[in-house]
Structure formats: C-alpha cells, structure tokens
Design an enzyme around this catalytic site. Structure first.
Site, PDB file in Angstrom:
ATOM      1  N   HIS A  12       0.831  -1.216   0.000  1.00 20.14           N
ATOM      2  CA  HIS A  12       0.000   0.000   0.000  1.00 20.14           C
ATOM      3  C   HIS A  12       0.867   1.269   0.000  1.00 20.14           C
ATOM      4  CE1 HIS A  12      -0.251  -0.656   4.682  1.00 20.14           C
ATOM      5  NE2 HIS A  12       0.810   0.078   4.389  1.00 20.14           N
ATOM      6  N   HIS A  59      -1.041   5.029   9.748  1.00 17.73           N
ATOM      7  CA  HIS A  59       0.280   5.659   9.746  1.00 17.73           C
ATOM      8  C   HIS A  59       0.238   6.970  10.531  1.00 17.73           C
ATOM      9  CE1 HIS A  59       0.118   2.928   6.287  1.00 17.73           C
ATOM     10  NE2 HIS A  59       1.435   2.817   6.400  1.00 17.73           N
ATOM     11  N   HIS A 197      11.013  -3.193   2.823  1.00 14.73           N
ATOM     12  CA  HIS A 197      11.390  -1.790   2.726  1.00 14.73           C
ATOM     13  C   HIS A 197      11.806  -1.276   4.101  1.00 14.73           C
ATOM     14  CE1 HIS A 197       7.129  -1.560   3.842  1.00 14.73           C
ATOM     15  NE2 HIS A 197       7.165  -0.248   3.981  1.00 14.73           N
ATOM     16  N   GLU A 244       5.207  -5.205   8.306  1.00 13.81           N
ATOM     17  CA  GLU A 244       3.822  -5.074   7.851  1.00 13.81           C
ATOM     18  C   GLU A 244       3.280  -6.380   7.274  1.00 13.81           C
ATOM     19  OE1 GLU A 244       3.713  -0.332   6.604  1.00 13.81           O
ATOM     20  OE2 GLU A 244       3.821  -1.854   5.040  1.00 13.81           O
TER      21      GLU A 244
END
Length: 294
Positions: A12, A59, A197, A244
């Site tokens: 996402h 977030h 990431h 995640e």
C-alpha cells in the site's frame, strides 16, 4: 450464511496513491507497476464482493503515540479519507458495514481476541491505496467504491507488535465470525502492507527480492510456516517496515485450507501473483487467492 470467497494481498505504498491522483500511471516509471494490477481490476469486476474486510495499518493518522491499539475494527457507517499532511486523497468516502463489523467484533472478542472498537476513524493510504489499485478511481457525479469496506487496523508501527502466529490465528477467528453471520454475503478479506522496505537508518532503501519471493511461496504453500517467522527475521531480511507482512497472515488465516480438518480439496487457487521493484523505495507484492467453490 456469509462466506469468505477469496483473499487479496497487496502493498500500500503512499507514492502509488500520489501517482494515481496526479495522473502519472502511464509514465515509464509507474507503467510496469500498474500493468501488474490490470488482471486484478478485471478479476474484481468478475468476482464482486458484497463486503471487503480490509486489514491495514494506520500511519499516525487515526492513532498516535498517545493511543496505540494492537487490533482495531471500524464499526462506523462510513470513513472519511484522511488528510496525511497534503490534503485528503480525491477518493470516495469509504462506506462501512456496521452490522457485520459488530457481529465480527462480538464473535472475535468472545474467542479471546481483544479488539478496539472504533466508531469514528479517518482512513489513510494504507486502506485507500489498495482500493485504488484493485478498483481503479471511481468516477461519475457521485463516485463510490464498489462495496462496503470494514477497516481493520493493526499496530505494526510501534513495538511490541503482534506475532505472525497471533495474526494467523486471528484470521481463523474472523473466518469463524463471518460464517456465523446470518446473511448471505460474499466477503473478501484483504491483507495489505509490505513487502521489503526500510525508511530510515543506514539500510534505508533496503529491498530483498529473494526473501520476498521465498516468503510469498511459503504464504501460498505453507502458511503456518510463514506465520512462524519471528519478528527478528522480518527486520533483518525485510527491513524495519517489512514487519507489515504479518497483516497478510490475518487474511491467509481466513482461507479454507487454514481451518481445522482441512484437506487437499480446500487448497486455494492462485489467481494472480505479481512482484515489482521499485515503487518509491519499496518492493511491491500482490497476490489473489480463491477458495474452492462450495
């Protein structure tokens, strides 16, 4: 009764949403990524759900360091796109499904999973980018997403975060809850976030193609083994934000073959698999699994 028919998994990345909103999807940098979702958009049109249960992480938009629920379920009738510092994304308001959300909450809490009930919550790119990737940008005088969405936020920002095993077992409890809902609904469960990431520190920009694809193989063929991946492996191999991926395990735990007494006949069909680097500073993974027809 309601039934989970498929699970969808996707990264996402916020820059994907910006590329869509700014009309950059056909630029050379972005075109290969969006091409990987062309099948998926058609598949969703051909297999429209009545409700999407969408697992994502906030977030620091709806929640902050002042209050960090491990698992939070959106039970409201609608959810506004969040302003993440540059204005809300130009996408429709997300319509919820309060009846099913309340039922899932009741069932899952009675199964000993502590959920935070949220009756007002703005949803950020973690939820809206997957919808844009799978649905395209809704148009018309009153644009709308194709079906109601139940947001399910997981803390993967501030440690301690839930284990992969806990997420996998939670997926089973959600599956049980859906199947006990007394309405004939086609429900899809989506797991979002990842893949490898890291956004900060000496390893900022880390991408680990080999690990990503090996983990996807495991998620498909041996989800219990994927669920056993310890946090340190995610951090070491997939970067600090690679954690995640535990959210994908919630969706995987809701599939037929993850349930007690499952046989080979319950194995899901891999309808689509896609992997791409780069998208901003992130590896993008995507998968669609279909449960066998009843």
């Amino acid at each position: 009764m309601a039934r989970i028919t498929a699970s969808v998994y996707t990264s996402h990345v916020p820059a994907i949403g910006a590329a869509i909103d700014l009309g950059k999807t056909h630029e050379p940098y972005w075109q290969p990524l969006f091409k990987g979702y062309e099948f998926s958009k058609q598949w969703l049109k051909d297999n429209p759900p009545d409700v999407i249960f969408l697992v994502y992480n906030d977030h620091a938009t709806a929640f902050s360091l002042e209050m960090i629920p491990t698992f939070a379920i959106g039970c409201a009738a609608q959810f506004q796109p969040a302003d993440e510092g540059w204005g809300p994304r130009p996408v429709p308001v997300v319509q919820g499904h309060p009846e099913l959300a309340a039922h899932i909450t009741q069932s899952v809490i009675q199964d000993d999973f502590d959920l935070t009930i949220v009756n007002k919550m703005d949803v950020d790119h973690g939820l809206t980018v997957p919808l844009s990737l799978m649905c395209g940008q809704p148009e018309g005088p009153e644009p709308a997403w194709p079906c109601p969405v139940i947001p399910f936020a997981v803390n993967v920002v501030q440690y301690p975060v839930p284990s992969g095993r806990r997420c996998y077992e939670l997926g089973k409890a959600i599956r049980k809850a859906v199947e006990s809902f007394d309405e004939n609904l086609n429900v899809q469960i989506w797991g979002t976030g990842g893949m490898t990431h890291q956004l900060q520190g000496p390893r900022a920009g880390l991408i680990n193609r080999e690990w990503d694809n090996a983990w996807l193989d495991k998620l498909i063929a041996d989800p219990a083994a994927a669920a056993a991946t310890p946090h340190i492996d995610y951090v070491r191999e997939a970067g600090s934000e690679g954690i995640e991926l535990v959210m994908w395990l919630i969706a995987r735990g809701a599939m037929d073959d993850a349930q007690a007494g499952a046989t080979a006949a319950d194995t899901p069909t891999v309808r689509h698999r896609f992997y791409h680097v780069p998208a901003s500073n992130t590896a993008v993974g995507h998968l669609i699994l279909e449960n066998p027809q009843p």
